[in-house]
Enzyme design. Structure first.
Site, PDB file in Angstrom:
ATOM      1  N   TYR A 160     -17.031 -30.861 -22.846  1.00 22.94           N
ATOM      2  CA  TYR A 160     -16.034 -30.191 -23.814  1.00 22.94           C
ATOM      3  C   TYR A 160     -14.837 -30.802 -24.163  1.00 22.94           C
ATOM      4  CZ  TYR A 160     -14.031 -27.168 -27.242  1.00 22.94           C
ATOM      5  OH  TYR A 160     -13.414 -26.878 -28.358  1.00 22.94           O
TER       6      TYR A 160
ATOM      7  N   LYS B 268      -5.608 -34.626 -24.052  1.00 26.28           N
ATOM      8  CA  LYS B 268      -4.754 -33.617 -23.115  1.00 26.28           C
ATOM      9  C   LYS B 268      -4.304 -34.191 -21.746  1.00 26.28           C
ATOM     10  CE  LYS B 268      -3.742 -30.969 -26.562  1.00 26.28           C
ATOM     11  NZ  LYS B 268      -4.353 -30.021 -27.075  1.00 26.28           N
TER      12      LYS B 268
ATOM     13  N   HIS C 182       3.100 -31.706 -26.924  1.00 23.74           N
ATOM     14  CA  HIS C 182       2.256 -31.003 -27.609  1.00 23.74           C
ATOM     15  C   HIS C 182       2.732 -30.782 -29.102  1.00 23.74           C
ATOM     16  CE1 HIS C 182      -1.072 -27.656 -27.608  1.00 23.74           C
ATOM     17  NE2 HIS C 182      -1.457 -28.837 -28.172  1.00 23.74           N
TER      18      HIS C 182
ATOM     19  N   ARG D 282     -11.251 -25.614 -23.125  1.00 23.58           N
ATOM     20  CA  ARG D 282     -10.264 -26.367 -21.915  1.00 23.58           C
ATOM     21  C   ARG D 282     -10.373 -25.209 -20.598  1.00 23.58           C
ATOM     22  NH1 ARG D 282      -5.710 -26.046 -22.225  1.00 23.58           N
ATOM     23  NH2 ARG D 282      -5.623 -25.257 -24.452  1.00 23.58           N
TER      24      ARG D 282
ATOM     25  N   ASP E 195      -1.461 -32.813 -33.429  1.00 22.62           N
ATOM     26  CA  ASP E 195      -1.373 -32.343 -32.032  1.00 22.62           C
ATOM     27  C   ASP E 195      -0.481 -32.855 -30.864  1.00 22.62           C
ATOM     28  OD1 ASP E 195      -3.015 -30.299 -30.391  1.00 22.62           O
ATOM     29  OD2 ASP E 195      -3.894 -31.867 -29.198  1.00 22.62           O
TER      30      ASP E 195
ATOM     31  N   CYS F 174      -2.571 -22.277 -32.834  1.00 23.84           N
ATOM     32  CA  CYS F 174      -1.368 -21.528 -33.227  1.00 23.84           C
ATOM     33  C   CYS F 174      -0.754 -22.151 -34.527  1.00 23.84           C
ATOM     34  CB  CYS F 174      -0.284 -21.259 -32.138  1.00 23.84           C
ATOM     35  SG  CYS F 174      -0.553 -20.144 -30.996  1.00 23.84           S
TER      36      CYS F 174
ATOM     37  N   ARG G 296     -15.164 -26.649 -33.163  1.00 25.08           N
ATOM     38  CA  ARG G 296     -14.401 -27.732 -33.544  1.00 25.08           C
ATOM     39  C   ARG G 296     -14.876 -29.133 -34.632  1.00 25.08           C
ATOM     40  NH1 ARG G 296      -8.521 -27.641 -31.578  1.00 25.08           N
ATOM     41  NH2 ARG G 296      -8.603 -25.753 -29.973  1.00 25.08           N
TER      42      ARG G 296
ATOM     43  N   SER H  23      -1.882 -24.154 -28.412  1.00 28.92           N
ATOM     44  CA  SER H  23      -3.270 -24.240 -28.860  1.00 28.92           C
ATOM     45  C   SER H  23      -3.664 -23.236 -29.792  1.00 28.92           C
ATOM     46  CB  SER H  23      -4.391 -24.332 -27.783  1.00 28.92           C
ATOM     47  OG  SER H  23      -3.780 -25.452 -26.871  1.00 28.92           O
TER      48      SER H  23
HETATM   49  P1  GTP Z   1      -5.120 -26.867 -31.244  1.00 28.59           P
HETATM   50  O1  GTP Z   1      -5.904 -27.833 -31.866  1.00 28.59           O
HETATM   51  O2  GTP Z   1      -5.962 -25.914 -30.294  1.00 28.59           O
HETATM   52  O3  GTP Z   1      -3.792 -27.575 -30.708  1.00 28.59           O
HETATM   53  O4  GTP Z   1      -4.763 -25.872 -32.452  1.00 28.59           O
HETATM   54  P2  GTP Z   1      -3.523 -25.892 -33.750  1.00 28.59           P
HETATM   55  O5  GTP Z   1      -2.094 -25.486 -33.268  1.00 28.59           O
HETATM   56  O6  GTP Z   1      -3.806 -27.321 -34.339  1.00 28.59           O
HETATM   57  O7  GTP Z   1      -4.138 -24.567 -34.620  1.00 28.59           O
HETATM   58  P3  GTP Z   1      -4.682 -24.604 -36.124  1.00 28.59           P
HETATM   59  O8  GTP Z   1      -3.671 -25.330 -36.882  1.00 28.59           O
HETATM   60  O9  GTP Z   1      -6.067 -25.277 -36.062  1.00 28.59           O
HETATM   61  O10 GTP Z   1      -4.914 -23.123 -36.300  1.00 28.59           O
HETATM   62  C1  GTP Z   1      -5.430 -22.311 -35.437  1.00 28.59           C
HETATM   63  C2  GTP Z   1      -5.733 -20.952 -36.251  1.00 28.59           C
HETATM   64  O11 GTP Z   1      -4.482 -20.230 -36.738  1.00 28.59           O
HETATM   65  C3  GTP Z   1      -6.584 -20.925 -37.415  1.00 28.59           C
HETATM   66  O12 GTP Z   1      -7.372 -19.859 -37.377  1.00 28.59           O
HETATM   67  C4  GTP Z   1      -5.651 -20.882 -38.417  1.00 28.59           C
HETATM   68  O13 GTP Z   1      -6.501 -20.559 -39.680  1.00 28.59           O
HETATM   69  C5  GTP Z   1      -4.488 -19.968 -37.999  1.00 28.59           C
HETATM   70  N1  GTP Z   1      -3.153 -20.369 -38.659  1.00 28.59           N
HETATM   71  C6  GTP Z   1      -2.667 -21.509 -39.069  1.00 28.59           C
HETATM   72  N2  GTP Z   1      -1.644 -21.377 -39.619  1.00 28.59           N
HETATM   73  C7  GTP Z   1      -1.423 -19.986 -39.778  1.00 28.59           C
HETATM   74  C8  GTP Z   1      -0.322 -19.411 -40.423  1.00 28.59           C
HETATM   75  O14 GTP Z   1       0.616 -19.876 -41.028  1.00 28.59           O
HETATM   76  N3  GTP Z   1      -0.434 -18.016 -40.487  1.00 28.59           N
HETATM   77  C9  GTP Z   1      -1.755 -17.421 -39.886  1.00 28.59           C
HETATM   78  N4  GTP Z   1      -1.623 -16.090 -39.909  1.00 28.59           N
HETATM   79  N5  GTP Z   1      -2.470 -17.993 -39.383  1.00 28.59           N
HETATM   80  C10 GTP Z   1      -2.487 -19.297 -39.227  1.00 28.59           C
HETATM   81  C1  SPV Z   2      -5.919 -27.658 -27.597  1.00 31.56           C
HETATM   82  O1  SPV Z   2      -6.494 -26.725 -26.777  1.00 31.56           O
HETATM   83  O2  SPV Z   2      -4.631 -27.477 -27.695  1.00 31.56           O
HETATM   84  C2  SPV Z   2      -6.637 -28.551 -28.316  1.00 31.56           C
HETATM   85  C3  SPV Z   2      -7.962 -28.452 -28.109  1.00 31.56           C
HETATM   86  O3  SPV Z   2      -6.118 -29.393 -29.080  1.00 31.56           O
HETATM   87  S1  SPV Z   2      -8.375 -29.594 -26.784  1.00 31.56           S
HETATM   88  O4  SPV Z   2      -8.518 -30.986 -27.059  1.00 31.56           O
HETATM   89  O5  SPV Z   2      -9.803 -28.937 -26.227  1.00 31.56           O
HETATM   90  O6  SPV Z   2      -7.468 -29.395 -25.660  1.00 31.56           O
HETATM   91 MN    MN Z   3      -3.651 -28.877 -29.140  1.00 33.55          MN
END
Ligand code: GTP
Ligand code: SPV
Ligand code: MN
Length: 594
Positions: free
Chosen positions: A197, A206, A226, A69, A277, A250, A376, A248
């Site tokens: 993208y 979003k 979110h 983004r 999400d 996290c 992704r 994002s």
């Molecule tokens: P968006 O799709 O961007 O909104 O991201 P998201 O919030 O869904 O994050 P996602 O679950 O994909 O995790 C992102 C990164 O954080 C990955 O590399 C995971 O391995 C890492 N991660 C997730 N949960 C944990 C956790 O409990 N501990 C640690 N250390 N890392 C974590």
């Molecule tokens: C985020 O960045 O919070 C995502 C990926 O979930 S995107 O759809 O690119 O916003």
């Molecule tokens: Mn997201």
């Protein structure tokens, strides 16, 4: 497909503007999906992957300049500048429409215009909303078919109503200098140009489900957040629902699909995924807060996803999935990314399509990675082994707890509970996190990201905070309890202290116990933290009670600094900052100085 005048007029207008060679209406049928996939492969936009190992799966590579983004080029175009607030880029609607039309004009020449009718939320649900995306990208069409409910049925629900969101996407030349992601909340319109993208172009996500919907929710008395939504089932078979907002990358997808530690699994604990999400939440007839996931699939971060960290996400990607910017293993025409497994592919192409040399791979140097850090997968929700029975039901699930969280190396303890709804809104409004690769720009810098909505709130954030406070007043004693978590505290060497992932269940159990008044807690200046003995550490190897005490600690000096930073952060919102939040900050300072 429809006789709706507002729809037909808009489509005719757009067609005159972009002048396509062909027009195709998308019905989302299997036959059409296969034709589009074949066409996409023919024109080199996607590659077909190993049909035995990954049936129905494809790989797409974006341009190198187009991998996340772009917040600097994202605009909220309201009549009055102050209505967009200090955290959004603003432009006057007339000026921005002109600029965008100039870019879009004639840009479909030699291309096909795809018309994608979709529903955010189960079709016909009272919590759902309808949109139509026009795009010149088959990749976008196929992603929208996974991520939303694409069907001519949405027109039956729409009838002759004008209550739908206009979404126009034009790839143009993927020119970063002319890339714009623009929301016009007063017109229910989104226009995105010069990107291909994810969040920039899958306009249901979003742009609609957060930026436009947050504005609609403010006007109509509901919330677009979110947040992931999960159901936690206890051994008695009772399911409690939790919504959690993390910025994002996290951990939302991970938490939403969590697998409990063995000892809890044996007792009968389970987690069900409703969403990973986005949550749309309304007050139900019984006065509680009900949430639906408006999406129909997962657009998840690939790196770090493996059978141990997130088994359910990985399973979800095994069929009918589109991979974006991951590594292609040429030996068996499958995909790979950092953290999938230890078998670095010997014969592979990196996310740019260049030969990848595993010998040069160095985890610390992102430029040696095979997959882009923000690569992704787009996977259908129905593939997910732990998808909730409630996922497809339009009524929504009642939320018991709301969790905020982010990446904080120090400061925030593993978990704490806010003192009440107002205090919880304060906690959310002051949230901060270290930035990730999900957005263009520096990674690892602490920034305030209220409710994880900084890049996604479609109006003035001061008004948004007030809306949260107003929702709390309406919910009264039926309001969900609000918590904050931090899985990302680090030791002096920078390693994460808390094991995270499935072990986060230990924290969720404490949260549910607190919601049910089953467990005491220690009151601190910032809220209630667990008694260390109330976080169950059964079978947790290499993690002592001492370490737990350490990451539950609320350090006065650190928090005084934090309070000063929150005060700075609050200055941005001027007189639209609710007085209640100012009061909350003063109370925090007093508590810390006691
Ligand atoms: P968006 O799709 O961007 O909104 O991201 P998201 O919030 O869904 O994050 P996602 O679950 O994909 O995790 C992102 C990164 O954080 C990955 O590399 C995971 O391995 C890492 N991660 C997730 N949960 C944990 C956790 O409990 N501990 C640690 N250390 N890392 C974590
Ligand atoms: C985020 O960045 O919070 C995502 C990926 O979930 S995107 O759809 O690119 O916003
Ligand atoms: Mn997201």
């Amino acid at each position: 497909m429809t006789n709706n005048k507002s729809v037909l007029n808009w489509i005719a207008e757009v067609k005159d503007l972009v002048t396509p060679d062909n027009v195709v209406w998308i019905d989302g049928s299997e036959k059409q999906i296969q034709e589009l996939r074949d066409e996409s492969v023919r024109i080199g936009e996607m590659e077909k992957l190993n049909e035995e190992k990954l049936p129905g799966c494809y790989l797409h590579r974006t341009k190198e300049n187009d991998v996340a983004r772009v917040e600097a080029r994202t605009f909220i175009c309201t009549t009055k500048e102050e209505d967009a607030g200090p955290t959004n880029n603003w432009c006057a609607p007339a000026e921005m429409y002109k600029k965008l039309y100039d870019i879009a004009r004639g840009s479909y020449k030699g291309r096909t215009m795809y018309i994608v009718p979709f529903s955010m939320g189960p079709i016909g649900s009272p919590l759902a909303k309808i949109g139509i995306e026009i795009t010149d990208s088959i990749y976008v069409v196929l992603n929208m078919i996974i991520m939303t409910r694409v069907s001519p049925k949405v027109f039956d629900v729409l009838g002759d109503s004008n209550d739908w969101v206009r979404c126009l996407h034009c790839k143009c030349d993927i020119d970063p200098e002319n890339r714009y992601i623009c929301q016009f909340p007063e017109d229910n319109t989104i226009i995105s140009v010069n990107s291909g993208y994810g969040g920039n172009v899958l306009l249901g996500k979003k742009c609609f489900a957060l930026r436009i919907a947050s504005y609609q929710g403010w006007k109509e008395g509901w919330m677009a957040e979110h947040m992931l939504i999960l159901g936690l089932e206890n051994p008695k078979g009772e399911v409690k629902y939790i919504a959690a907002a993390f910025p994002s990358a996290c951990g939302k997808t991970n938490l939403a699909m969590l697998i409990p530690p063995e000892y809890l699994k044996k007792k009968g604990y389970k987690v069900w995924t409703v969403g990973d999400d986005i949550a749309w939440m309304r007050i139900g007839e019984d006065g509680r807060l009900y949430a639906i996931n408006p999406e129909n699939g997962f657009f998840g971060v690939a790196p770090g996803t493996n059978s141990k960290s997130n088994f359910n996400a990985l399973e979800s990607t095994k069929k009918n999935t589109i991979f974006t910017n991951v590594c292609l293993n040429l030996d068996d025409n499958t995909v790979w990314w950092e953290g999938l497994n230890k078998d670095l592919p010997e014969n592979a192409l990196d996310w740019k399509g260049n030969k990848w040399d595993p010998k040069k791979f160095n985890k610390a140097d992102k430029s040696t990675c095979a997959a882009h850090p923000n690569s992704r997968f787009t996977a259908p929700a129905e593939n997910c082994p732990c998808i909730s029975d409630e996922f497809d039901k339009g009524a929504g699930v009642p939320i018991s707890a709301i969790i905020f969280g982010g990446r904080r190396a120090k400061t925030a303890p593993l978990v704490y509970q806010s003192k009440n709804w107002e205090n919880g809104v304060f906690v959310g409004s002051a949230m901060a996190s270290e930035t990730t690769a999900a957005a263009a720009g520096a990674v690892g810098v602490v920034r305030r990201d209220p409710m994880a909505m900084l890049p996604f709130c479609g109006y003035h954030m001061g008004d948004y905070f007030q809306h949260w406070l107003d929702m709390g007043k309406k919910l009264g004693d039926k309001a969900p309890k609000i918590f904050n978590v931090n899985w990302f505290r680090t030791d002096d060497e920078g390693n994460f202290v808390w094991p995270g992932f499935g072990d986060n269940m230990r924290v969720l159990n404490w949260i549910i116990d607190r919601c049910e008044d089953k467990v005491d807690a220690v009151e601190t200046a910032i809220g209630f933290v667990p008694n260390p003995d109330d976080i169950d550490l059964t079978d947790l190897k290499d993690f002592s009670r001492e370490t737990l005490v350490d990451i539950l600690n609320v350090d006065k000096e650190t928090w005084l600094k934090e309070a000063a930073e929150i005060e700075e952060h609050y200055k941005k919102f001027g007189d639209r900052l609710p007085a209640e939040l100012k009061k909350q900050l003063e109370t925090l300072k007093e508590n810390l100085n006691k």
